[in-house]
Design a protein around this motif. Structure first.
Motif, PDB file in Angstrom:
ATOM      1  N   LEU A 158      -4.595   9.919 -21.068  1.00  0.00           N
ATOM      2  CA  LEU A 158      -5.303   8.953 -21.905  1.00  0.00           C
ATOM      3  C   LEU A 158      -6.397   8.295 -21.076  1.00  0.00           C
ATOM      4  O   LEU A 158      -6.284   8.220 -19.853  1.00  0.00           O
ATOM      5  N   SER A 159      -7.403   7.788 -21.728  1.00  0.00           N
ATOM      6  CA  SER A 159      -8.490   7.153 -20.980  1.00  0.00           C
ATOM      7  C   SER A 159      -8.038   5.817 -20.396  1.00  0.00           C
ATOM      8  O   SER A 159      -8.592   5.358 -19.415  1.00  0.00           O
ATOM      9  N   GLY A 160      -7.036   5.179 -21.022  1.00  0.00           N
ATOM     10  CA  GLY A 160      -6.590   3.873 -20.560  1.00  0.00           C
ATOM     11  C   GLY A 160      -7.344   2.737 -21.188  1.00  0.00           C
ATOM     12  O   GLY A 160      -6.954   1.574 -21.090  1.00  0.00           O
ATOM     13  N   ALA A 161      -8.428   3.049 -21.884  1.00  0.00           N
ATOM     14  CA  ALA A 161      -9.218   2.003 -22.529  1.00  0.00           C
ATOM     15  C   ALA A 161      -8.739   1.812 -23.967  1.00  0.00           C
ATOM     16  O   ALA A 161      -8.118   2.699 -24.546  1.00  0.00           O
ATOM     17  N   HIS A 162      -9.045   0.648 -24.517  1.00  0.00           N
ATOM     18  CA  HIS A 162      -8.685   0.404 -25.919  1.00  0.00           C
ATOM     19  C   HIS A 162      -9.389   1.437 -26.801  1.00  0.00           C
ATOM     20  O   HIS A 162     -10.554   1.745 -26.614  1.00  0.00           O
ATOM     21  N   ASN A 163      -8.665   1.933 -27.763  1.00  0.00           N
ATOM     22  CA  ASN A 163      -9.206   2.941 -28.674  1.00  0.00           C
ATOM     23  C   ASN A 163     -10.411   2.375 -29.446  1.00  0.00           C
ATOM     24  O   ASN A 163     -10.284   1.390 -30.144  1.00  0.00           O
ATOM     25  N   TYR A 169      -2.951  -2.813 -19.267  1.00  0.00           N
ATOM     26  CA  TYR A 169      -3.507  -2.084 -20.398  1.00  0.00           C
ATOM     27  C   TYR A 169      -3.220  -2.739 -21.749  1.00  0.00           C
ATOM     28  O   TYR A 169      -3.648  -2.254 -22.782  1.00  0.00           O
ATOM     29  N   LEU A 170      -2.446  -3.834 -21.757  1.00  0.00           N
ATOM     30  CA  LEU A 170      -2.181  -4.503 -23.036  1.00  0.00           C
ATOM     31  C   LEU A 170      -3.456  -5.155 -23.553  1.00  0.00           C
ATOM     32  O   LEU A 170      -4.353  -5.467 -22.778  1.00  0.00           O
ATOM     33  N   ASP A 171      -3.510  -5.360 -24.835  1.00  0.00           N
ATOM     34  CA  ASP A 171      -4.677  -6.002 -25.420  1.00  0.00           C
ATOM     35  C   ASP A 171      -4.500  -7.510 -25.322  1.00  0.00           C
ATOM     36  O   ASP A 171      -3.970  -8.147 -26.230  1.00  0.00           O
ATOM     37  N   MET A 182      -4.618   1.481 -26.193  1.00  0.00           N
ATOM     38  CA  MET A 182      -4.959   2.697 -25.461  1.00  0.00           C
ATOM     39  C   MET A 182      -4.109   3.881 -25.914  1.00  0.00           C
ATOM     40  O   MET A 182      -4.467   5.027 -25.665  1.00  0.00           O
TER      41      MET A 182
END
Lengths: 417, 90, 977
Positions: free
Chosen positions: C150-155, A158-160, A324
């Motif tokens: 949380l959705s788990g996706a980038h905001n 989940y890290l960017d 996230m």
């Protein structure tokens, strides 16, 4: 009273009437064999090990507020043994081994969870520094794995990885690192000490230390004078004030560290993760809240609360590293008083006054040291000799320059560690 | 938290850098001895109350400042140019 | 059900939204909660531990039960209060923490085993077998825990942060706040009026009170209109002031875009404000208390204030036959309002005996509700009266245990509130926040008149403090009823009486905690988790405190309160960290050669905030090593060009500039001739090396210092510290010129020839010897030339004003390519310097001293300098310290890795035998093998010794020979040629 699943079952079937106090409230006696000033994590564990390992039970813990009400009551709960300098290496390694047997030892579920801790790094130079650290850990007999970028992605997808300001080169994984339930640790040690006969005295503030001919005689408190030939000071951020009662000046500056928890969320972060380019570390508690923190506020403080600039900076780090969590909402913030030393490493030592001992300087890393510090400090107080794993935590190392343990490499400025 | 920089006026804390106790202004002589230097660099009164500290307006004019502040309430009672304070010490 | 003729919603504007997949209609102005109640939907959530069916308890942000997830996909947001979320067309709402559905939740089985799940049960079990905690128990607990996901996706949403400044910040726009704002504004102060709600007006929008003979909300609208017209007023609705911080700084969260579905209009979803106010007035109102009794948590049981809000503001009755239960006069207005709207009242129950209640419905005095029935919706309540026990059929119970002033903000700076026994509530303590005064209900003044008067009064005082005149503002007419109540915290009974609804903490749990010696309020809270839910105890703190006080034989004030901390209500991480997602976290710094490097295909790597080229790949090259080896060859054999602009450059001028340099460097600089450069070592006051670099004397009183890239800021700060704090008598000034000058290394045997092609005045070895420097015109541009070398070759650094940087870089590279050279990047730079044993921050990593890196001789005996005394501490000059060495592989394995540790040849690789570590490694084309720099105990005394380098992490064991830390041209002749 022994805790167990059977006990919970039996009590549940009979109206839960049989539960007893977790510790005894005691009235202070006129004299003890030893006094521990400070009823936080380290004070309580010291008392426990004095009783358990050394048979010293005619002792008292004096706490000015309520037990475990200081830093052990509000921290980011991280337990690890990933230090790399001689002196720190062996100490935290020993402390972690104590953690691994703690529930059994205390018969209290401290919820120690060795879910794995990953220190991320973001440049070749940082990677080399973490390699030195990881090899140190393995030399010490502990565990470390050097992960590359794809290795990190397997653990922390989940890290960017694409847009983070400082790209993720990899991480140092410490599989035996993790978290524990901080209140339970304090209460477990309290119960263990109390069961062995130690007097735990709350709402008892030490106001003076009595010294005669270079030997400690006892303390003055808000609940009367108490005599003892051995006194241990274990008061974290308040070390300066209590040490001053014995005429000592310490190499300590007290600073504020903020930490935060979000509303409860379904599991999304399974490890302890730390960012290498903006002090930020995060884990998820068993209740679901994300527990995280970052740097000190950087100015000296006893206010136990911080200000917005560092709070915002911590949020910023979270957003660049793992966007996230943006929609998670900060539920509560809190602050503690950190006793910062010029090299960032602690002090477990005798003082110039016979019978007076001091355990302090844990900066913001005291929680993981609760078992090890108590064990080593108890050894020192009971035998007068330094405990091997803590032998380098000397008070005079700053004066002599011998055995400095500057993990951060930032030099002799208290707030930079 | 805000500081009143003598050059720039009231600015948010995030523009400033904190170093530590203002004892750092009183640098010992070369031959002052081990105890004096240990005290200068390491030992601190560390009061829960009023202190004098060294800050720099890093994101502003760059002035080093001596700030008189209470470490319990954070109330600031004085902000002076460090160079003025140092000169007065002579 | 919707009630005709009531409410402030816009009935001409129908809005359609969905809840758990079903479609519902509401009106513009409805919240999810009010719209669901209008549609007779009662069940809105499940409690955290026991998964008990829950409905909405309140009508505000303190809601503990009706937490929902809003939106889908990456934009989905968990833990939204249904009482706060305004509905809009297309809004998708889902319930949380129930599986497979809200209606049928398997986890409700927890409720059946509740005797085993009491407070703190998990501390007493889950310990055996030992491995089961992490493998079995904890994963199950973690999956059951948490509310929303949380959705788990980038905001994907955008957020902002902003600053605002004012004379007076008024927090809360109810009657007290509006009067305060109006008074202050008319008095000429700069006013910000903030309220968390979409509408200003506070309780006036929820009650039928009249002001000046008009309904409250009408008066509100008039005042808001006037305030909106004033230039010195800023109205901030949907803005919650979340925290009070030092020196008049407040945090506030503005919900900019949550009430509509539009995302791509350039407006942020939320804005986090820092508001700096000279004075602040807290008019945050009060929150009503529930009452604890068995089964007081069924859907349909809510506070009386909430019932009136749903009726009067949203035109909704939460039931068809309502019951009111309270301990105070205020609760009765609920019955009056409902009856007037034509809604049936099943009963009014007052715990007090001496009250005069009028109304055309059954009234019970001196009575208490002690139980309720109804699975997923309330069906009846059981009451105990003076005559015995009765059951009342009812589908909604409005309970009122009195009011809690909203003191929270006043306690954010370690203050504790004051207990007022006359209203059985805590109120703000004076002076708890410097510059803040409280007024109105949050100050324990509950009548409308009282609020209006107090708001005007405190604002008047504030105007006085600002040196402004009081405006002539008549006080509006309003009711002034006294607040009459009798404390009623918990009703005696067998079953569980809920205090903390979300965390499922009951009266029994509090009593149990006291029995187990968790008697201080802090211990009780942590042991039971009361007050730790998303409402942070707003609905349970005082009740729990009362129960604990009773159980421990103390009074309420003696038992005390826990600490209130920011945020007042939860704030998204994205808002507080707005702008930092992606690259926004820290500035990006680019050199003038950046585009040329990118064009040439160089991978750009981070060097602090800067980007620098790693290497310049040529077509056909498959690995970075190939490029690197080639670039090293350029510098050793022809000429290489490297952008070194990122290294700090500090211009230092003044008659005492030389004195400053003598003081900060270990070696002498006052003896440096004009037109010469010298390498300098800089220590911290503790004797460790801070930085190294070169310093050029361009004039008698003019120097230019270089620092490493990483330490530029720290060195600048240090120089200012020395000049201002230690030697203000020195006449010296300094400024950073890192960005003003573009600087390039021109290195290699052909460097002078290349330079003579671009310099307007040619140079030779006599006119420009090794370490010469000075002004130099380059292709018509005034620049500077330094003959210094980080590669060990005959080399220069040429500097021009930054605006000429790109063009000079391209010119130099092109010319270099013409003679068999070209650009070189960080990898090659590193090889060149390791071959020569030049140290970087890999070696001066903050713990090493001049002694450690073999430069003790550079500390001049003739003068004092920063760090000199402390560098002499015995521990820092001990012979067995780890000291700088070089190393070469001599066994079968030829590879080296940085971070490996060094052991004696036959010693086991454990900490006790640790003799050192490797800091820098590279493949050296000169030597033909990997080489390394590192530190070894007693290093310089061990040249020739064969040692073992062990890297557990990379599974590498290498035999090396320790040697002097220089592998090429040890006399340094090549640089001088």
């Amino acid at each position: 009273m022994r805790f167990s699943g059977w006990r919970v079952l039996r009590e549940g079937l009979t109206g839960n009437k049989g539960w007893a106090p977790h510790w005894r409230d005691a009235e202070p006696k006129a004299e003890y064999d030893a006094i521990i000033i400070g009823g936080g994590g380290h004070g309580l564990s010291t008392a426990y090990y004095l009783a358990k390992e050394h048979g010293l039970t005619n002792i008292a813990v004096l706490e000015k507020g309520y037990l475990g009400g200081g830093n052990v009551g509000r921290n980011t709960t991280i337990v690890r043994a990933n230090y790399f300098l001689q002196g720190n290496s062996e100490f935290y390694s020993h402390s972690l081994k104590l953690w691994e047997g703690l529930e059994e030892d205390l018969n209290y579920n401290v919820m120690h969870s060795q879910r794995g801790l990953i220190n991320l790094f973001h440049s070749d130079g940082q990677r080399d520094a973490f390699a030195r650290r990881g090899n140190s850990m393995i030399n010490q007999g502990d565990d470390a794995v050097l992960l590359d970028r794809e290795g990190v992605r397997k653990y922390l997808p989940y890290l960017d990885f694409d847009n983070v300001r400082f790209p993720i080169y990899g991480g140092l994984l410490h599989p035996r690192g993790g978290t524990a339930r901080h209140d339970a640790v304090a209460w477990g040690y309290a119960r263990g000490a109390s069961d062995r006969g130690v007097d735990l005295i709350q709402k008892c503030e030490v106001t003076g230390i009595d010294i005669e001919n270079g030997q400690v005689r006892g303390v003055q408190t808000t609940r009367g004078a108490i005599r003892a030939k051995k006194v241990g000071i274990v008061v974290a951020g308040r070390s300066g004030q209590v040490a001053a009662m014995a005429g000592m000046r310490l190499p300590i500056e007290s600073h504020i560290l903020q930490a935060f928890v979000t509303e409860g969320l379904k599991p999304c972060i399974d490890h302890v993760v730390s960012f290498g380019m903006g002090h930020f570390y995060i884990s998820q508690s068993d209740k679901g809240g994300l527990v995280f923190g970052g740097d000190l506020d950087f100015y000296a403080s006893y206010a136990s609360r911080g200000n917005l600039p560092m709070a915002e900076h911590v949020m910023e780090a979270g957003m660049t590293l793992m966007p996230m969590i943006g929609k998670a909402k900060v539920l509560r913030s809190w602050g503690g008083i950190m006793d910062m030393t010029p090299d960032g490493s602690p002090i477990i030592d005798k003082t110039d006054t016979k019978g007076l001992f001091i355990d302090c300087g844990w900066c913001y890393g005291g929680f993981k040291a609760v078992p090890g510090s108590g064990f080593s400090f108890a050894h020192l107080m009971a035998t007068g000799n330094h405990h091997g794993p803590a032998a380098k935590f000397r008070l005079d190392r700053f004066r002599t320059g011998t055995g400095l343990m500057d993990e951060e490499g930032t030099g002799a400025q208290h707030n930079l560690h | 938290m805000r500081l009143d920089c003598p050059m720039c006026g009231s600015r948010d804390r995030r523009e400033f850098y904190y170093q530590g106790d203002a004892v750092m202004l009183a640098r010992p002589a070369v031959d002052a001895g081990e105890a004096a230097w240990d005290s200068y660099l390491h030992l601190r009164d560390n009061p829960a109350g009023q202190t004098r500290e060294l800050w720099q307006h890093e994101a502003g004019c760059g002035a080093w400042l001596v700030v008189t502040r209470d470490t319990v309430t954070h109330a600031v009672s004085a902000v002076e140019l460090a160079s003025d304070v140092k000169r007065a010490m002579a | 059900m919707r009630v005709a003729g009531k409410g402030l919603v816009d009935r001409s504007d129908t809005v359609t939204f969905s809840f758990d997949g079903r479609s519902y209609d509401g009106f513009a102005g409805d919240t999810v909660a009010s719209a669901l109640l209008a549609n007779d939907v009662r069940l809105m959530g499940r409690s955290f531990k026991y998964h008990r069916p829950r409905g909405v308890l309140t009508a505000g942000s303190e809601e503990p039960n009706a937490l929902v997830t809003v939106g889908r996909g990456a934009a989905s947001e968990p833990n939204v209060r249904a009482t706060v979320q305004e509905i809009y067309d297309g809004l998708q709402v889902r319930s949380q923490n129930a599986w497979p559905s809200l209606d049928f939740d398997i986890m409700a089985v927890n409720n059946l085993v509740s005797p085993f799940l009491g407070a703190g049960f998990y501390y007493k079990t889950f310990m055996w077998p030992r491995k089961f905690w992490e493998r079995v128990y904890e994963p199950v607990i973690r999956r059951a825990a948490g509310l929303g996901g949380l959705s788990g996706a980038h905001n994907p949403d955008s957020y902002e942060r902003a600053f605002a400044f004012c004379d007076v910040l008024v927090i809360g726009a109810g009657p007290a706040g509006l009067m305060a704002a109006l008074t202050a504004a008319r008095g000429g102060a700069d006013v910000i009026l903030a309220d968390e709600d979409a509408l200003m007006g506070g309780r006036l929008n929820a009650e039928t009170y009249e002001i000046n003979g008009k309904l409250g909300h009408v008066w509100v609208a008039e005042v808001v209109d006037e305030l909106a017209e004033m230039d010195n007023v800023r109205l901030m609705s949907r803005t919650t002031v979340t925290g009070a911080y030092d020196h008049g700084t407040f945090g506030a969260l503005e919900r900019v875009g949550h009430h509509h579905g539009r995302r791509d209009e350039g407006a942020p979803l939320e804005c986090f404000w820092r508001i700096v106010a000279k004075h602040s007035i807290l008019t945050g109102g009060a929150l009503e208390r529930p009452i604890a009794f068995q089964n007081n948590d069924r859907p349909g049981i809510m506070t009386a204030a909430a019932v009136r809000a749903y009726l009067n503001r949203w035109g909704v009755s939460p039931g068809k036959a309502l019951t009111i239960f309270g301990n105070n006069d205020d609760a009765h207005r609920t019955a009056l309002d409902l009856a007037e709207a034509g809604v049936r009242i099943a009963a009014v129950i007052d715990s007090r005996t001496d009250v005069d209640i009028k109304g055309d419905y059954p009234v019970y005095r001196g009575a208490q509700v002690f139980n309720t029935s109804g699975g997923k919706a309330l069906e009846s309540v059981s009451i105990r009266t003076i005559n015995g026990v009765e059951k009342i059929q009812t589908d909604c119970l409005a309970m009122s245990g009195g009011w809690n002033p909203t003191v929270h903000l006043t306690c954010h700076m370690n203050g504790r509130p004051t207990w007022r026994p006359d209203i059985q509530a805590f109120v703000p303590s004076e002076g708890a926040i410097p510059g803040m005064v409280a007024a109105g209900a949050c100050n324990g003044t509950f009548s409308t008149h009282g609020c209006l008067a107090e708001g005007a009064q405190v604002a008047g005082k504030v105007l006085g403090m600002l040196g402004k005149k009081q405006p002539d503002l008549p006080l509006p007419q309003a009711e002034d009823a006294p607040y009459r109540m009798a404390p009623l915290w918990a009703i005696a009974g067998k079953g569980r009486a809920w205090l903390d609804f979300q965390n499922d903490v009951s009266v029994k749990d509090i009593k149990q905690a006291a029995v187990e010696n968790f008697r201080s309020v802090e211990h009780m809270k942590r042991y039971t988790t009361q007050g730790m839910a998303t409402d942070q105890g707003k609905n349970s703190n005082v009740g729990a405190l009362a129960v604990l006080a009773d159980a421990t034989g103390r009074g309420i004030p003696e038992t005390g309160t826990t600490t209130f901390r920011p945020p007042y209500s939860p704030v998204s991480i994205a808002a507080m960290g707005a702008g930092a997602q992606g690259k926004g976290f820290a500035p990006e710094r680019f050199t003038t050669s950046h585009s040329a490097s990118v064009e040439a295909g160089a991978p750009m790597i981070e060097a602090g905030l800067w980007y620098r080229p790693s290497y310049f790949p040529k077509p056909g090259e498959k690995t970075w090593r190939q490029s690197c080896d080639r670039e090293v060859g350029y510098v050793r054999k022809a000429v290489g060009i490297c952008d070194v602009s990122t290294l700090g450059k500090i211009d230092i001028q003044g008659p005492d500039a030389a004195a400053l340099l003598d003081f900060v460097y270990t070696n002498m600089f006052s003896t440096l001739k004009v037109g010469r450069v010298r390498y300098g070592l800089m220590l911290r006051e503790d004797g460790t090396v801070m930085d190294d670099g070169t310093c050029a004397r361009l004039g008698e009183t003019h120097f230019v210092m270089t620092t490493t890239t990483a330490a530029a800021g720290a060195v600048m700060k240090h120089l200012e510290f020395v000049a201002q704090c230690l030697h203000p008598e020195w006449r010296v000034a300094m400024t950073s010129v890192t960005e003003q000058w573009a600087q390039f290394a021109v290195a290699g045997p052909k460097s002078r020839d290349l330079l003579n092609g671009v310099l307007d005045t040619p140079i030779d070895n006599d006119s420009w010897p090794f370490m010469a420097c000075g002004d130099m015109s380059v292709l018509g541009v005034k620049g500077r030339l330094f003959r210094i070398s980080f590669s060990g070759e005959h080399a220069y650094e040429i500097a021009v004003p930054a605006r000429y940087g790109e063009s000079l870089f391209r010119e130099l590279v092109s010319r270099a390519q013409g003679v068999g050279g070209g650009a070189y990047g960080m990898e090659a730079l590193n090889v060149l310097r390791i071959e020569k044993g030049f140290i970087t921050h890999s070696e001066i990593h903050g713990r090493t001293t001049a002694f450690d890196v073999g430069m003790a001789g550079m500390i001049s005996a003739k003068k004092d300098c920063i760090g000199k005394v402390m560098a002499g501490r015995p521990g820092l000059v001990a012979a067995d310290r780890e000291r700088l060495v070089g190393m070469k592989p001599v066994g079968a394995v030829k590879l080296l890795s940085a971070g490996a540790h060094i052991f004696a040849k036959d010693a086991e690789a454990v900490r006790e035998n640790d003799e050192g570590y490797v800091t820098s490694v590279c493949f050296s084309p000169e030597v033909g093998t990997y080489i390394g720099l590192g530190f070894v105990k007693n290093g310089p005394e061990r040249y020739g010794e064969v040692m073992r380098v062990v890297d557990h992490l990379r599974e590498l064991e290498v035999e090396v020979e320790i040697c002097p830390p220089v592998f090429f041209d040890p006399e340094g002749g090549r640089a001088r040629g």
